[in-house]
Design an enzyme around this catalytic site. Sequence first.
Site, PDB file in Angstrom:
ATOM      1  N   ASP A  72     -36.550  55.500 -27.458  1.00 16.77           N
ATOM      2  CA  ASP A  72     -35.950  56.800 -27.778  1.00 16.77           C
ATOM      3  C   ASP A  72     -34.625  56.929 -27.024  1.00 16.77           C
ATOM      4  O   ASP A  72     -34.603  56.959 -25.795  1.00 16.77           O
ATOM      5  CB  ASP A  72     -36.906  57.918 -27.362  1.00 16.77           C
ATOM      6  CG  ASP A  72     -36.455  59.287 -27.841  1.00 16.77           C
ATOM      7  OD1 ASP A  72     -35.295  59.420 -28.314  1.00 16.77           O
ATOM      8  OD2 ASP A  72     -37.256  60.224 -27.760  1.00 16.77           O
ATOM      9  N   CYS A 115     -33.012  61.496 -34.092  1.00 17.04           N
ATOM     10  CA  CYS A 115     -32.378  60.270 -33.581  1.00 17.04           C
ATOM     11  C   CYS A 115     -32.854  59.042 -34.357  1.00 17.04           C
ATOM     12  O   CYS A 115     -32.173  58.562 -35.251  1.00 17.04           O
ATOM     13  CB  CYS A 115     -32.670  60.078 -32.086  1.00 17.04           C
ATOM     14  SG  CYS A 115     -31.980  61.346 -31.012  1.00 17.04           S
ATOM     15  N   ARG A 116     -34.033  58.542 -34.004  1.00 19.18           N
ATOM     16  CA  ARG A 116     -34.496  57.265 -34.544  1.00 19.18           C
ATOM     17  C   ARG A 116     -34.887  57.308 -36.011  1.00 19.18           C
ATOM     18  O   ARG A 116     -34.450  56.453 -36.794  1.00 19.18           O
ATOM     19  CB  ARG A 116     -35.689  56.753 -33.720  1.00 19.18           C
ATOM     20  CG  ARG A 116     -35.329  56.442 -32.283  1.00 19.18           C
ATOM     21  CD  ARG A 116     -36.545  56.155 -31.450  1.00 19.18           C
ATOM     22  NE  ARG A 116     -37.331  57.375 -31.267  1.00 19.18           N
ATOM     23  CZ  ARG A 116     -38.511  57.416 -30.676  1.00 19.18           C
ATOM     24  NH1 ARG A 116     -39.075  56.300 -30.235  1.00 19.18           N
ATOM     25  NH2 ARG A 116     -39.152  58.554 -30.529  1.00 19.18           N
ATOM     26  N   SER A 117     -35.717  58.258 -36.414  1.00 17.21           N
ATOM     27  CA  SER A 117     -36.210  58.226 -37.799  1.00 17.21           C
ATOM     28  C   SER A 117     -35.136  58.537 -38.838  1.00 17.21           C
ATOM     29  O   SER A 117     -35.097  57.866 -39.877  1.00 17.21           O
ATOM     30  CB  SER A 117     -37.451  59.101 -37.986  1.00 17.21           C
ATOM     31  OG  SER A 117     -37.220  60.444 -37.665  1.00 17.21           O
ATOM     32  N   ASN A 169     -37.234  63.817 -35.110  1.00 12.56           N
ATOM     33  CA  ASN A 169     -36.550  63.598 -36.386  1.00 12.56           C
ATOM     34  C   ASN A 169     -35.063  63.922 -36.313  1.00 12.56           C
ATOM     35  O   ASN A 169     -34.486  64.435 -37.261  1.00 12.56           O
ATOM     36  CB  ASN A 169     -37.240  64.374 -37.507  1.00 12.56           C
ATOM     37  CG  ASN A 169     -36.800  63.953 -38.900  1.00 12.56           C
ATOM     38  OD1 ASN A 169     -36.629  64.797 -39.765  1.00 12.56           O
ATOM     39  ND2 ASN A 169     -36.619  62.678 -39.139  1.00 12.56           N
ATOM     40  N   CYS A 185     -40.520  59.622 -36.116  1.00 11.61           N
ATOM     41  CA  CYS A 185     -40.348  59.597 -34.660  1.00 11.61           C
ATOM     42  C   CYS A 185     -40.792  60.964 -34.132  1.00 11.61           C
ATOM     43  O   CYS A 185     -41.485  61.691 -34.836  1.00 11.61           O
ATOM     44  CB  CYS A 185     -38.917  59.239 -34.262  1.00 11.61           C
ATOM     45  SG  CYS A 185     -37.662  60.486 -34.646  1.00 11.61           S
TER      46      CYS A 185
END
Length: 173
Positions: free
Chosen positions: A130, A13-15, A11, A8
């Site tokens: 996001d 939150c999402r990934s 690095n 993402c």
Amino acid sequence: MINVLFVCLGNICRSPMAESVFREVVRKRGYSGSFKIDSAGTAGYHIGKQPDRRTLEVLETHGLKTTHHGQKIDDELLSEADHIAVMDEANFEDVHNYLHKKLKRPPAPEKLFLIRDFDPEVRGVHEVPDPYYEPIEAFEEVYILLERSSEALLDHLIDLHQLEPDPERDEEE
């Protein structure tokens, strides 16, 4: 060992959430010994930092933990990755261009793809939103999208690589 990298922007939150979710899906299905799983960002804003507190909170709610610290994509991470699952179009484009420049050709679709390409509830291009500027509920929604996509991604990778479950599978679930 099959190396899967989740990407993402920052690095945090999402990934890292995708990394933890996919690791748990792999573990529950008995394939832990077949995978190396990591995550990184296309930007270096949060190198060395723990994931966002809301990411950690949502993971904990689902019984997951992470020891991940933010890192930025680099030659080593990208070259070692067999599969790179990206969260959105902007980061897909960044990784695609980076790899295209390095490889002198576009990356193969089995190397680089959007994670939601494997979401069984959508068709066409869909991104993992996001949640950084959103409340905790947005992080929970991201978790749900990632869990659903991770299950289907694992199915795909099992078929693609003709994997068998680990012989000494951890049956604890």
